[in-house]
Scaffold this motif. Structure first.
Motif, mmCIF file in Angstrom:
data_model
loop_
_atom_site.group_PDB
_atom_site.id
_atom_site.type_symbol
_atom_site.label_atom_id
_atom_site.label_comp_id
_atom_site.label_asym_id
_atom_site.label_seq_id
_atom_site.Cartn_x
_atom_site.Cartn_y
_atom_site.Cartn_z
ATOM 1 N N VAL A 1 0.829 -1.196 0.000
ATOM 2 C CA VAL A 1 0.000 0.000 0.000
ATOM 3 C C VAL A 1 0.869 1.254 0.000
ATOM 4 N N GLY A 2 0.310 2.344 -0.503
ATOM 5 C CA GLY A 2 1.036 3.612 -0.526
ATOM 6 C C GLY A 2 0.406 4.531 -1.547
ATOM 7 N N PRO A 3 0.714 5.816 -1.474
ATOM 8 C CA PRO A 3 0.097 6.780 -2.390
ATOM 9 C C PRO A 3 0.497 6.543 -3.837
ATOM 10 N N SER A 4 -0.281 7.084 -4.748
ATOM 11 C CA SER A 4 -0.009 6.979 -6.170
ATOM 12 C C SER A 4 1.418 7.443 -6.458
ATOM 13 N N GLY A 5 2.146 6.655 -7.249
ATOM 14 C CA GLY A 5 3.495 7.039 -7.648
ATOM 15 C C GLY A 5 4.594 6.580 -6.704
ATOM 16 N N CYS A 6 4.241 5.838 -5.649
ATOM 17 C CA CYS A 6 5.261 5.443 -4.647
ATOM 18 C C CYS A 6 6.073 4.228 -5.097
ATOM 19 N N THR B 1 -8.391 -4.442 5.646
ATOM 20 C CA THR B 1 -9.357 -5.534 5.773
ATOM 21 C C THR B 1 -8.931 -6.798 5.041
ATOM 22 N N LEU B 2 -7.979 -6.673 4.131
ATOM 23 C CA LEU B 2 -7.510 -7.836 3.391
ATOM 24 C C LEU B 2 -6.144 -8.214 3.948
ATOM 25 N N GLY B 3 -5.802 -9.465 3.802
ATOM 26 C CA GLY B 3 -4.402 -9.806 3.955
ATOM 27 C C GLY B 3 -3.891 -10.035 5.355
ATOM 28 N N ASP B 4 -2.738 -10.690 5.420
ATOM 29 C CA ASP B 4 -2.107 -11.012 6.693
ATOM 30 C C ASP B 4 -1.156 -9.908 7.128
ATOM 31 N N ARG B 5 -0.459 -9.330 6.152
ATOM 32 C CA ARG B 5 0.510 -8.280 6.468
ATOM 33 C C ARG B 5 0.406 -7.160 5.460
ATOM 34 N N ILE B 6 0.753 -5.976 5.915
ATOM 35 C CA ILE B 6 0.730 -4.795 5.069
ATOM 36 C C ILE B 6 2.162 -4.266 4.952
ATOM 37 N N ALA B 7 2.569 -3.951 3.717
ATOM 38 C CA ALA B 7 3.869 -3.325 3.505
ATOM 39 C C ALA B 7 3.613 -1.924 2.968
ATOM 40 N N VAL B 8 4.075 -0.924 3.672
ATOM 41 C CA VAL B 8 3.803 0.466 3.299
ATOM 42 C C VAL B 8 4.992 1.043 2.536
ATOM 43 N N LEU B 9 4.715 1.446 1.286
ATOM 44 C CA LEU B 9 5.753 2.058 0.449
ATOM 45 C C LEU B 9 5.551 3.562 0.402
ATOM 46 N N ARG B 10 6.638 4.293 0.433
ATOM 47 C CA ARG B 10 6.573 5.743 0.307
ATOM 48 C C ARG B 10 7.793 6.210 -0.466
ATOM 49 N N GLN C 1 8.518 1.595 4.141
ATOM 50 C CA GLN C 1 8.556 2.307 5.413
ATOM 51 C C GLN C 1 8.214 1.442 6.609
ATOM 52 N N GLN C 2 7.192 0.601 6.460
ATOM 53 C CA GLN C 2 6.732 -0.228 7.559
ATOM 54 C C GLN C 2 6.201 -1.538 7.002
#
Ligand code: ADP
Ligand code: ADP
Length: 226
Positions: A36-41, A200-209, A214-215
């Motif tokens: 997950v992350g904003p457009s263009g990340c 709401t989906l998934g086991d883990r979230i990877a945050v891109l920036r 990032q996390q």
């Protein structure tokens, strides 16, 4: 052993723009990871490097024990579901789902068995004789997923698969994708810019920036704890 393992992945485009900056991530067998992350990340860029549709500038991409940096998409055995569905308009739902099996010259009775199984899982049984033009957006999305299922790929990769659907249908499809993923137990990487989907989906979230990871953690770890 991780199903998909990224080690210090960098992507610099031809114009010098660095879209992915030293990303490392291990995805376990059967795990459902949201990017997950904003457009263009850099989410799509990362996903395309996993599938092999984009060259890696540096770093290592592993699928199982195999280093796939230079491997063509057809040799990776991954199934990507695109947001524009990429269905064949002249083929029925049945033949759209069956397509990867036809390419492998699978015997007819096995094609029928596999397609019917996928169709049942995706509630498409009544629509097998129809053509994509006569389906709703949600149904088209299911056909695209059916085609991914019969490929018996090592992992599913989703690139914003629900962004063309209205809010209600998005919610419904989210539930279905989660259910299907659990039923099949297949390793899944899912790209979205939508926080609700990520949570709401998934086991883990990877945050891109800005190309940086990032996390990484569960929804609880990332969004609920102080
Ligand atoms: P996201 O999927 O998170 O929206 P992308 O991976 O599509 O982001 O793009 C990440 C960055 O790389 C963006 O700034 C985008 O403009 C740039 N980019 C994407 N494709 C190319 C390309 N072919 N050439 C140069 N820059 C690109
Ligand atoms: P060709 O290049 O032989 O004309 P395609 O471009 O349709 O055929 O696909 C080439 C290979 O890429 C396929 O054999 C398959 O392994 C892989 N491939 C095709 N579509 C996808 C997809 N949606 N996700 C992952 N891999 C794919």
């Amino acid at each position: 052993m991780a199903a998909i393992s990224m080690r210090n992945i960098v992507k610099r485009y031809g114009d010098g723009y660095q879209a992915v900056d030293n990303v490392s991530l291990d995805i376990a067998d059967g795990e459902f990871v949201i990017l997950v992350g904003p457009s263009g990340c850099g989410k799509s860029t990362l996903l395309r490097m996993i599938v092999g549709l984009e060259d890696i500038t540096s770093g290592d991409m592993m699928i199982g024990e195999k280093r796939v940096n230079k491997l063509a998409p057809r040799d990776r055995n991954l199934a990507m579901v695109f947001q524009n569905y990429a269905l064949y308009p002249h083929l029925t739902v049945f033949e759209n789902i069956a397509f990867p099996l036809r390419l492998r010259s699978t015997p007819d009775d096995e094609v029928r068995e596999q397609v019917n199984k996928a169709a049942a899982l995706l509630q498409l049984t009544e629509h097998l004789d129809r053509r994509p033009a006569n389906l709703s957006g949600g149904q088209r999305q299911r056909v695209a997923m059916g085609r991914a299922i019969v490929r018996q790929a090592d992992a599913f990769l989703f690139d914003e698969p629900l962004s063309n659907l209205d809010a209600k249908l998005r919610g419904q499809m989210r539930t279905e994708i989660a259910r299907m993923q659990k039923r099949l137990g297949i390793t899944t990487v899912y790209v979205t810019h939508d926080q609700t989907e990520a949570m709401t989906l998934g086991d883990r979230i990877a945050v891109l920036r800005k190309g940086v990871m990032q996390q990484v953690g569960s929804a609880r770890q990332l969004y609920e704890e102080p």
